[in-house]
Design an enzyme around this catalytic site. Structure first.
Site, PDB file in Angstrom:
ATOM      1  CD  GLU A  93     -27.071   4.540-121.452  1.00 44.04           C
ATOM      2  OE1 GLU A  93     -27.160   5.832-120.918  1.00 44.04           O
ATOM      3  OE2 GLU A  93     -26.284   3.647-120.530  1.00 44.04           O
ATOM      4  CG  HIS A 111      -5.384  -0.256-114.327  1.00 45.33           C
ATOM      5  ND1 HIS A 111      -4.522   0.642-113.834  1.00 45.33           N
ATOM      6  CD2 HIS A 111      -6.490   0.292-114.473  1.00 45.33           C
ATOM      7  CE1 HIS A 111      -5.215   1.856-113.926  1.00 45.33           C
ATOM      8  NE2 HIS A 111      -6.401   1.478-114.379  1.00 45.33           N
ATOM      9  CB  SER A 149      -9.759   3.108-111.764  1.00 43.05           C
ATOM     10  OG  SER A 149      -8.529   2.385-112.280  1.00 43.05           O
ATOM     11  CB  CYS A 161     -11.143  12.715-140.795  1.00 47.84           C
ATOM     12  SG  CYS A 161     -10.331  13.310-139.283  1.00 47.84           S
ATOM     13  CB  CYS A 201      -6.707  15.005-138.037  1.00 48.78           C
ATOM     14  SG  CYS A 201      -6.825  16.938-138.400  1.00 48.78           S
ATOM     15  CB  CYS A 245      -8.693  20.301-137.283  1.00 49.98           C
ATOM     16  SG  CYS A 245      -9.805  19.334-138.099  1.00 49.98           S
TER      17      CYS A 245
END
Length: 596
Positions: free
Chosen positions: A114, A132, A430, A492, A494, A529
């Site tokens: 990659e 889907h 997709s 974190c 949040c 944030c």
């Protein structure tokens, strides 16, 4: 009657004033000419695909505008020199990683390369995460076959890889002027496709759909639709592949391919020359480039940009937790690119944020991740017809992905047309995320059969996930914190992510050494944030755990170092670099990249 090539050239001459021409080459069709209008070039490709009778369309019309050069790794070494894997997978998206993992079910030497610093940095981290049900696919097509099989596989795959997955369903909403009897008749079509469907009146809808626009009165419900974290799944596939013996080489780009007598002999990379028995082309928007290197190009990829917005979790409550919603308004599916795109929708992600989008914009740049106000406005204006309680003030972040369609709008999943030992997993847009498990299963079987590989009795399908302390029952959480106090230190706020989870993310089978890498693995910085509070602490933890100076900690790939030193002191001219300082003195409180 004119032959197909003559007819195609007459259509091109009429539509484009003779500036583009088609010619046969081996078993495919090549378009030639030049234009400064990219949309015109794309239109010519679609026209050729419509009338083409050969194996595929290669659009070689030269674009006279500016195109960004391909981003290549700065790294150059010989770490892979002389490597001779049974199968080389090119591309670390969800399809490439699924293939690599499925290949380890067999006694094969597997190497995945990659070019980026992590897996899932292109389309596989830049989509809506919907699994889907297969509504707009043609029965019998590759998209249909792999989507239906992949959808069936998701429950077991996500259980094995310990990736969050649920099936909240997909909902198509219609205005009252569409009679219920018409919707009930559509069930005949869904039954033909093998897709479960229910027809509901608005009053019968679940409470979570209470935020739909008042004009929408009727619903089609498709319960097999699901939601998964696409980058989380990709990372899990890669980690499980490594657990089972595969190698993953990041920052490794395919630069050229040597072909002799219709066989790939070697693959040159920036990290050495590899001599595989089989090459799997899962390179996304660059799949046609890899095919060209392998002397097997019979299709073209035309990049299509799509922008999504992520809303604050408070917005989820405003519309009573709409799950996966791909809505219809005015009797027509909200669509952004005629028949070539699924259009946009309102989607509840696997992590309980609302996602709005995407749109669809053709672009000549395969790495055009730019986000524009126009794209965001287009998507929100369309979805206002679905729910009138959403607005752009609820956005906490946005991102753009680039799809990889062919002009035929078909998957290209097959052995090479001209080169014998390459397998293409190309044209994956997709429902590529949904199809990925099935594509991986199929291509792994093809390669194993070609190489007469025996099953790997040691294959372990289970990939242990990083523990998310906040999701544990209180007793288990307390026990975990007693064993490792880092799980009681919340970095974190949040997303309620602890220091223990961040440390764990840095010591997984797949290397992780950046702030964004941690973000993708445990969601530190994914909240309202966007890393403003936890960013400095995550960076400091990376420095401590990897034993590097804070100034070497990167946001993402090479060149994205967050800080250069302290604003309070500078190193003497002849001294070594300043040692790591506290994050508060080095990193802006916004958590954004900056020079200090």
């Amino acid at each position: 009657m004119p032959d197909a090539m003559t007819l195609l050239n007459s259509k091109l001459a009429k539509e484009f004033n003779g500036r583009f021409k088609a010619r046969p080459e081996r078993r495919h069709t090549v378009l030639e000419g030049e234009s400064a209008d990219w949309q015109e070039i794309v239109a010519a490709g679609y026209l050729a695909a419509k009338y083409n009778k050969t194996e595929g369309v290669v659009n070689d019309i030269r674009y006279l505008g500016r195109v960004q050069p391909v981003r290549l790794p700065e790294l150059n070494d010989d770490a892979l020199e002389g490597a001779a894997p049974d199968v080389l997978v090119v591309g670390g998206g969800v399809v490439g990683c699924a293939i690599a993992r499925e290949l380890t079910r067999w006694k094969l030497d597997v190497l995945l390369i990659e070019k980026e610093c992590d897996v899932a940095l292109h389309a596989s981290s830049r989509n809506d995460g919907e699994v889907h049900p297969g509504l707009d696919l043609h029965k019998g097509s590759q998209k249909y076959i792999y989507n239906m099989r992949g959808n069936e596989m998701y429950d077991q795959i996500c259980a094995d890889l310990q990736v969050p997955f649920e099936r909240p369903g997909q909902w198509l909403a219609f205005p009252g002027k569409i009679p219920m009897i018409a919707l009930r008749l559509t069930k005949l079509y869904w039954n033909y496709l093998g897709i479960p469907c229910k027809v509901l009146h608005r009053a019968q809808a679940p409470r979570r759909l209470a935020g739909l626009h008042p004009n929408l009165k009727h619903l089609l419900a498709f319960p097999t639709a699901g939601a998964v974290c696409p980058y989380g799944l990709t990372i899990a596939y890669a980690e499980n592949a490594i657990q089972n013996g595969a190698r993953v080489s990041l920052q490794t780009a395919c630069l050229s391919i040597e072909v002799k007598d219709g066989q790939v002999v070697s693959v040159k990379t920036n990290r050495g020359t590899i001599r595989p028995k089989i090459v799997v082309n899962a390179a996304g928007t660059f799949a046609d480039n890899i095919a060209a290197m392998a002397d097997d190009r019979f299709f073209s990829i035309h990049p299509r940009r799509g922008t999504n917005s992520i809303l604050d979790k408070k917005a989820t409550n405003l519309i009573s937790r709409v799950h996966v919603a791909s809505m219809m308004a005015g009797g027509n599916k909200i669509n952004t690119h005629a028949a070539h795109s699924k259009g946009g929708g309102i989607i509840l992600t696997a992590h309980r944020n609302l996602l709005i989008g995407p749109d669809a914009v053709e672009t000549p740049d395969k790495e055009d991740f730019s986000t524009t106000p126009e794209s965001i406005a287009t998507v929100f204006n369309k979805q206002a017809r679905t729910s009138d309680v959403l607005n752009r003030g609820q956005i906490i972040t946005y991102f753009t992905g680039v799809r990889a369609p062919t002009y035929e709008e078909k998957f290209v999943i097959r052995w090479g047309l001209y080169t014998k030992n390459i397998i293409h997993a190309a044209g994956i847009q997709s429902p590529g995320l949904t199809a990925a498990p099935a594509i991986g299963e199929t291509i792994a079987r093809w390669a194993a059969e070609r190489l007469s590989a025996a099953p790997n009795e040691q294959f372990d399908p289970v990939r242990p996930a990083i523990v998310h302390a906040a999701q544990l029952p209180e007793r288990e959480r307390n026990r975990l914190i007693e064993e490792n106090p880092d799980y009681g230190v919340i970095f974190c706020r949040c997303e309620q992510i602890s220091k223990g989870e961040i440390v764990a993310a840095l010591h997984r089978p797949l290397p992780c050494d950046s702030v964004d890498g941690v973000k993708r693995r445990v969601r530190a910085g994914m909240g309202r944030c966007q890393g403003g509070f936890c960013g400095p602490q995550v960076a400091q933890t990376i420095a401590e755990e990897l034993h590097i100076p804070l100034s070497q900690v990167r946001k993402s790939g090479p060149g994205s170092e967050i800080v250069y030193g302290s604003i309070k002191e500078a190193p003497p001219p002849d001294s070594s670099p300043v040692p790591p300082l506290s994050p508060a003195s080095c990193i802006p409180t916004s958590g954004k990249e900056a020079l200090v």
